[in-house]
Motif scaffolding. Structure first.
Motif, PDB file in Angstrom:
ATOM      1  N   ALA A 191     -14.673  12.456  -7.820  1.00  0.00           N
ATOM      2  CA  ALA A 191     -14.889  13.271  -9.020  1.00  0.00           C
ATOM      3  C   ALA A 191     -16.330  13.100  -9.489  1.00  0.00           C
ATOM      4  O   ALA A 191     -16.854  13.930 -10.217  1.00  0.00           O
ATOM      5  CB  ALA A 191     -13.915  12.841 -10.107  1.00  0.00           C
ATOM      6  N   ALA A 192     -16.948  12.011  -9.105  1.00  0.00           N
ATOM      7  CA  ALA A 192     -18.340  11.776  -9.513  1.00  0.00           C
ATOM      8  C   ALA A 192     -19.158  11.348  -8.306  1.00  0.00           C
ATOM      9  O   ALA A 192     -18.683  10.561  -7.472  1.00  0.00           O
ATOM     10  CB  ALA A 192     -18.387  10.682 -10.569  1.00  0.00           C
ATOM     11  N   ARG A 193     -20.358  11.910  -8.225  1.00  0.00           N
ATOM     12  CA  ARG A 193     -21.282  11.503  -7.147  1.00  0.00           C
ATOM     13  C   ARG A 193     -22.645  11.306  -7.778  1.00  0.00           C
ATOM     14  O   ARG A 193     -23.092  12.122  -8.589  1.00  0.00           O
ATOM     15  CB  ARG A 193     -21.393  12.605  -6.097  1.00  0.00           C
ATOM     16  N   GLU A 194     -23.297  10.244  -7.425  1.00  0.00           N
ATOM     17  CA  GLU A 194     -24.661   9.989  -7.897  1.00  0.00           C
ATOM     18  C   GLU A 194     -25.527   9.789  -6.662  1.00  0.00           C
ATOM     19  O   GLU A 194     -25.221   8.951  -5.802  1.00  0.00           O
ATOM     20  CB  GLU A 194     -24.705   8.731  -8.775  1.00  0.00           C
TER      21      GLU A 194
ATOM     22  N   VAL B 282     -35.363   5.547   0.628  1.00  0.00           N
ATOM     23  CA  VAL B 282     -33.927   5.365   0.808  1.00  0.00           C
ATOM     24  C   VAL B 282     -33.217   6.519   0.109  1.00  0.00           C
ATOM     25  O   VAL B 282     -33.592   6.889  -1.011  1.00  0.00           O
ATOM     26  CB  VAL B 282     -33.472   4.016   0.199  1.00  0.00           C
ATOM     27  N   LEU B 283     -32.241   7.077   0.781  1.00  0.00           N
ATOM     28  CA  LEU B 283     -31.352   8.052   0.147  1.00  0.00           C
ATOM     29  C   LEU B 283     -30.020   7.344  -0.044  1.00  0.00           C
ATOM     30  O   LEU B 283     -29.361   6.953   0.929  1.00  0.00           O
ATOM     31  CB  LEU B 283     -31.187   9.285   1.038  1.00  0.00           C
ATOM     32  N   LEU B 284     -29.691   7.163  -1.312  1.00  0.00           N
ATOM     33  CA  LEU B 284     -28.506   6.380  -1.659  1.00  0.00           C
ATOM     34  C   LEU B 284     -27.499   7.289  -2.347  1.00  0.00           C
ATOM     35  O   LEU B 284     -27.884   8.083  -3.198  1.00  0.00           O
ATOM     36  CB  LEU B 284     -28.955   5.273  -2.624  1.00  0.00           C
ATOM     37  N   GLU B 285     -26.257   7.188  -1.939  1.00  0.00           N
ATOM     38  CA  GLU B 285     -25.230   7.946  -2.681  1.00  0.00           C
ATOM     39  C   GLU B 285     -24.052   7.042  -3.009  1.00  0.00           C
ATOM     40  O   GLU B 285     -23.594   6.256  -2.171  1.00  0.00           O
ATOM     41  CB  GLU B 285     -24.744   9.159  -1.883  1.00  0.00           C
TER      42      GLU B 285
ATOM     43  N   GLY C  75     -22.817   6.955 -13.347  1.00  0.00           N
ATOM     44  CA  GLY C  75     -24.195   7.385 -13.624  1.00  0.00           C
ATOM     45  C   GLY C  75     -25.021   6.243 -14.185  1.00  0.00           C
ATOM     46  O   GLY C  75     -26.146   5.985 -13.743  1.00  0.00           O
ATOM     47  N   GLU C  76     -24.441   5.548 -15.157  1.00  0.00           N
ATOM     48  CA  GLU C  76     -25.154   4.416 -15.775  1.00  0.00           C
ATOM     49  C   GLU C  76     -25.431   3.332 -14.741  1.00  0.00           C
ATOM     50  O   GLU C  76     -26.495   2.732 -14.719  1.00  0.00           O
ATOM     51  CB  GLU C  76     -24.297   3.789 -16.869  1.00  0.00           C
ATOM     52  N   ALA C  77     -24.456   3.072 -13.904  1.00  0.00           N
ATOM     53  CA  ALA C  77     -24.617   2.011 -12.903  1.00  0.00           C
ATOM     54  C   ALA C  77     -25.764   2.338 -11.950  1.00  0.00           C
ATOM     55  O   ALA C  77     -26.580   1.470 -11.611  1.00  0.00           O
ATOM     56  CB  ALA C  77     -23.326   1.811 -12.133  1.00  0.00           C
ATOM     57  N   VAL C  78     -25.852   3.599 -11.526  1.00  0.00           N
ATOM     58  CA  VAL C  78     -26.904   3.968 -10.576  1.00  0.00           C
ATOM     59  C   VAL C  78     -28.268   3.966 -11.270  1.00  0.00           C
ATOM     60  O   VAL C  78     -29.264   3.487 -10.702  1.00  0.00           O
ATOM     61  CB  VAL C  78     -26.593   5.324  -9.895  1.00  0.00           C
ATOM     62  N   SER C  79     -28.340   4.428 -12.540  1.00  0.00           N
ATOM     63  CA  SER C  79     -29.606   4.342 -13.280  1.00  0.00           C
ATOM     64  C   SER C  79     -30.020   2.883 -13.426  1.00  0.00           C
ATOM     65  O   SER C  79     -31.197   2.530 -13.276  1.00  0.00           O
ATOM     66  CB  SER C  79     -29.488   4.941 -14.677  1.00  0.00           C
ATOM     67  N   GLY C  80     -29.031   2.040 -13.732  1.00  0.00           N
ATOM     68  CA  GLY C  80     -29.323   0.605 -13.890  1.00  0.00           C
ATOM     69  C   GLY C  80     -29.843   0.013 -12.584  1.00  0.00           C
ATOM     70  O   GLY C  80     -30.782  -0.799 -12.583  1.00  0.00           O
ATOM     71  N   LEU C  81     -29.251   0.439 -11.492  1.00  0.00           N
ATOM     72  CA  LEU C  81     -29.695  -0.052 -10.180  1.00  0.00           C
ATOM     73  C   LEU C  81     -31.145   0.363  -9.929  1.00  0.00           C
ATOM     74  O   LEU C  81     -31.963  -0.447  -9.466  1.00  0.00           O
ATOM     75  CB  LEU C  81     -28.785   0.523  -9.094  1.00  0.00           C
TER      76      LEU C  81
ATOM     77  N   ALA D 129     -30.150  15.532 -10.517  1.00  0.00           N
ATOM     78  CA  ALA D 129     -29.676  15.938 -11.838  1.00  0.00           C
ATOM     79  C   ALA D 129     -28.543  16.956 -11.736  1.00  0.00           C
ATOM     80  O   ALA D 129     -27.737  17.082 -12.653  1.00  0.00           O
ATOM     81  CB  ALA D 129     -30.837  16.524 -12.632  1.00  0.00           C
ATOM     82  N   THR D 130     -28.498  17.675 -10.627  1.00  0.00           N
ATOM     83  CA  THR D 130     -27.474  18.726 -10.452  1.00  0.00           C
ATOM     84  C   THR D 130     -26.968  18.696  -9.010  1.00  0.00           C
ATOM     85  O   THR D 130     -27.582  18.043  -8.143  1.00  0.00           O
ATOM     86  CB  THR D 130     -28.098  20.120 -10.684  1.00  0.00           C
ATOM     87  N   GLY D 131     -25.944  19.462  -8.765  1.00  0.00           N
ATOM     88  CA  GLY D 131     -25.434  19.571  -7.396  1.00  0.00           C
ATOM     89  C   GLY D 131     -26.469  20.185  -6.468  1.00  0.00           C
ATOM     90  O   GLY D 131     -26.591  19.790  -5.299  1.00  0.00           O
ATOM     91  N   VAL D 132     -27.226  21.138  -6.986  1.00  0.00           N
ATOM     92  CA  VAL D 132     -28.257  21.800  -6.168  1.00  0.00           C
ATOM     93  C   VAL D 132     -29.352  20.783  -5.808  1.00  0.00           C
ATOM     94  O   VAL D 132     -29.828  20.729  -4.664  1.00  0.00           O
ATOM     95  CB  VAL D 132     -28.857  23.003  -6.948  1.00  0.00           C
ATOM     96  N   HIS D 133     -29.705  19.971  -6.785  1.00  0.00           N
ATOM     97  CA  HIS D 133     -30.713  18.937  -6.550  1.00  0.00           C
ATOM     98  C   HIS D 133     -30.211  17.941  -5.490  1.00  0.00           C
ATOM     99  O   HIS D 133     -30.944  17.558  -4.573  1.00  0.00           O
ATOM    100  CB  HIS D 133     -31.003  18.237  -7.880  1.00  0.00           C
ATOM    101  N   ARG D 134     -28.939  17.565  -5.620  1.00  0.00           N
ATOM    102  CA  ARG D 134     -28.363  16.628  -4.630  1.00  0.00           C
ATOM    103  C   ARG D 134     -28.442  17.226  -3.222  1.00  0.00           C
ATOM    104  O   ARG D 134     -28.871  16.575  -2.268  1.00  0.00           O
ATOM    105  CB  ARG D 134     -26.909  16.324  -4.972  1.00  0.00           C
ATOM    106  N   ALA D 135     -28.054  18.488  -3.121  1.00  0.00           N
ATOM    107  CA  ALA D 135     -28.063  19.143  -1.805  1.00  0.00           C
ATOM    108  C   ALA D 135     -29.486  19.195  -1.248  1.00  0.00           C
ATOM    109  O   ALA D 135     -29.700  19.028  -0.041  1.00  0.00           O
ATOM    110  CB  ALA D 135     -27.477  20.545  -1.919  1.00  0.00           C
TER     111      ALA D 135
END
Ligand code: FAD
Ligand code: 2HG
Ligand code: ZN
Length: 469
Positions: free
Chosen positions: A218-221, A281-284, A295-301, A318-324
């Motif tokens: 449901a969430a992807r960062e 690095v591309l991290l997901e 989201g907070e955890a990944v920003s903190g990382l 920031a968006t799905g388009v950006h992720r793609a």
């Protein structure tokens, strides 16, 4: 092949299942344009039953059979030899999704289903088929399982092998082994399906599979981070797993030259950060249950990585388009290499902690044999797997470079991996490209066991001859 056999093949598969000579060419050359074969016939069976009849016929006539899925493999495993005597069996028409069972979390697919279609079929039920790679628009499930493909989410979900619950396989003599179970626990004797996973079509032809599905995240960062070097990238992986836990799904490494190849080949791609850096690095991370904190955890990382000096810059999608767009940068590196005339490819793996040493050793060894060569180094470092690819010097003819230096360059890179107890084929298999390397480097006991298994299942040696062993 005698004309009678061709007639009998026609009788089994009908005109729609037998490719005429003019249309056959696309099946006879491999993805990397390294191998050009010939075939007595290119056959596309339309069902498991037709496949079994084709194989029984070829077996009885002592005709070699070469299975082919999407023909995206990197080791020439799906290309027949030059004799023109082998039959190429293309699985594309075995392309039905037989069932999706949301409660059991399984999908039953035929071998010729394109990976992206299988992902979509699962997604229609809100479920995830996590196998994913740059070739997913054309590679097929049967090819994926036969190469035990890796790809972009192995860190979280494992290689193709780990997603398989059951298989249906046609043996070389045409008998059908029905192991198409959806059982998650089954310890009744040897786990026969494992023999066919990663066998590259040398033991039989996979006709269908039951695969595991997972809850759709449901969430992807997704973050694209510039890191100090490969060592910092590895330290960041450790930090990520400490901070974010087991929801780290992908952890990919890309060097600047690889990124530039992708950017040069695809005009729609954009440099992801304002400045250029040497290592990225591309991290997901993804989560399907309680997702609020991701989201907070990944920003903190990201902040911790900057503070620790591991990362120098970065961006979180920031968006799905950006992720793609970030993923497209990584996934188009192979296309970038191809557009630049191709590379001498290597698919090496070591224990994650040894990756920096592997890269340093391989770079030094390549420089010793081809000082002006350009490197394109990237890969799935969360799995300890680097694609340490070597391109011709700027302005030099790629074909001539490969002919003159390819062998020495590969020996250099494979030597570096071997010195660190690594593998020369982490995910692309052996095929015909690395067959002699396997014979030269594998222990005699392991080779004896492999040949024994081959003999039990294919005593006539008609299944994908000259590949792997
Ligand atoms: P093919 O190339 O058709 O065949 C591969 C082998 O399997 C051959 O030996 C063939 O004989 C055998 N085979 C095919 N179907 C069957 C069957 N039904 N039964 C028995 N044997 C069969 N690979 C990765 O692991 N990770 C990646 O990230 C990755 N990224 C890629 C990106 C690009 C752009 C490209 C071009 C390739 C990439 N690959 C990757 C390599 C390739 O896509 C995989 O190896 C894939 O699993 C091959 O599937 P295929 O259907 O194309 O198989
Ligand atoms: C990838 O990781 C693929 O993108 C292809 O395995 C690697 O082209 C390559 O060398
Ligand atoms: Zn890869």
């Amino acid at each position: 092949m005698d004309a009678g056999l061709r007639e009998r093949l026609l009788g089994i598969v009908g005109p729609q299942g037998l490719v005429d000579d003019a249309a056959a060419e696309r099946y006879l050359t491999d993805e990397r344009n390294r191998y050009h074969g010939r075939a007595a016939a290119v056959v596309l069976p339309g069902s498991t039953r037709e496949l079994a009849a084709v194989m029984a016929l070829c077996h009885a006539a002592d005709v070699g059979m070469v299975p082919q899925g999407g023909n995206t493999g990197y080791c020439g495993g799906a290309t027949p030899n030059a004799s023109g005597e082998e039959v190429l069996i293309v699985l594309s028409r075995l392309n039905r999704v037989r069932a999706v069972d949301p409660l059991s979390g399984t999908i039953t697919v035929e071998a010729g289903v394109v990976l992206a279609d299988a992902q979509r079929a699962a997604a229609e039920h809100g479920l995830l088929l996590p196998l994913s790679m740059g070739s997913e628009g054309s590679c097929q499930i049967g090819g994926n399982l036969s190469t035990n493909a890796g790809g972009l989410a192995v860190l979280r979900y494992g290689t193709a092998r780990e997603l398989v619950l059951g298989l249906e396989v046609v043996l070389p003599d045409g008998r059908i082994w029905d192991g198409l179970t959806a059982l998650r626990k089954d310890n009744t004797g040897y786990d026969l399906k494992q023999l066919f996973l990663g066998a590259e079509g040398t033991l039989g032809i996979i006709s269908a599979a039951v695969l595991k599905l997972f809850p759709m995240p449901a969430a992807r960062e997704t973050a694209w981070l510039a890191v100090r070097d490969l060592e910092a990238a590895c330290a960041l992986l450790r930090l990520a797993r400490q901070v974010v836990g087991d929801v780290v799904t992908s952890f990919e490494y890309v060097t600047r030259p690889s990124l530039e190849l992708a950017l040069a080949a695809m005009s729609r791609l954009r440099d992801p950060l304002d400045a250029a850096y040497e290592h990225y690095v591309l991290l997901e991370c993804s989560a399907s249950g309680a997702t609020g904190a991701l989201g907070e955890a990944v920003s903190g990382l990201f902040e911790s990585a900057l503070e620790a000096g591991l990362a120098e810059d970065g961006v979180i999608a920031a968006t799905g388009v950006h992720r793609a767009a970030l993923w497209a940068l990584r996934e188009n590196v192979p296309a970038g290499e191809k557009a630049a005339g191709g590379s001498v490819k290597h698919d090496v793996s070591v224990a994650i902690a040894r990756l920096p040493e592997l890269a340093a050793r391989a770079a030094a060894a390549v420089a010793a044999v081809a000082p002006a060569a350009r490197l394109s180094v990237y890969g799935h470092i969360g799995d300890g797997n680097l694609h340490f690819n070597v391109l011709a010097p700027a302005g030099a003819d790629p074909e001539a470079f490969r002919a003159a230096h390819g062998e020495a360059v590969s020996a250099a890179v494979h030597g570096a991996a071997a010195a660190l107890a690594g593998s020369f084929s982490a995910e692309h298999g052996v095929g015909q490209l690395k067959r002699d390397l396997l014979a030269a480097t594998e222990s005699s006991l392991a080779l004896e066991i492999m040949r024994g298994i081959k003999h039990v299942l294919d005593p006539k040696g008609v299944m994908n001859p000259g590949k792997v062993l």
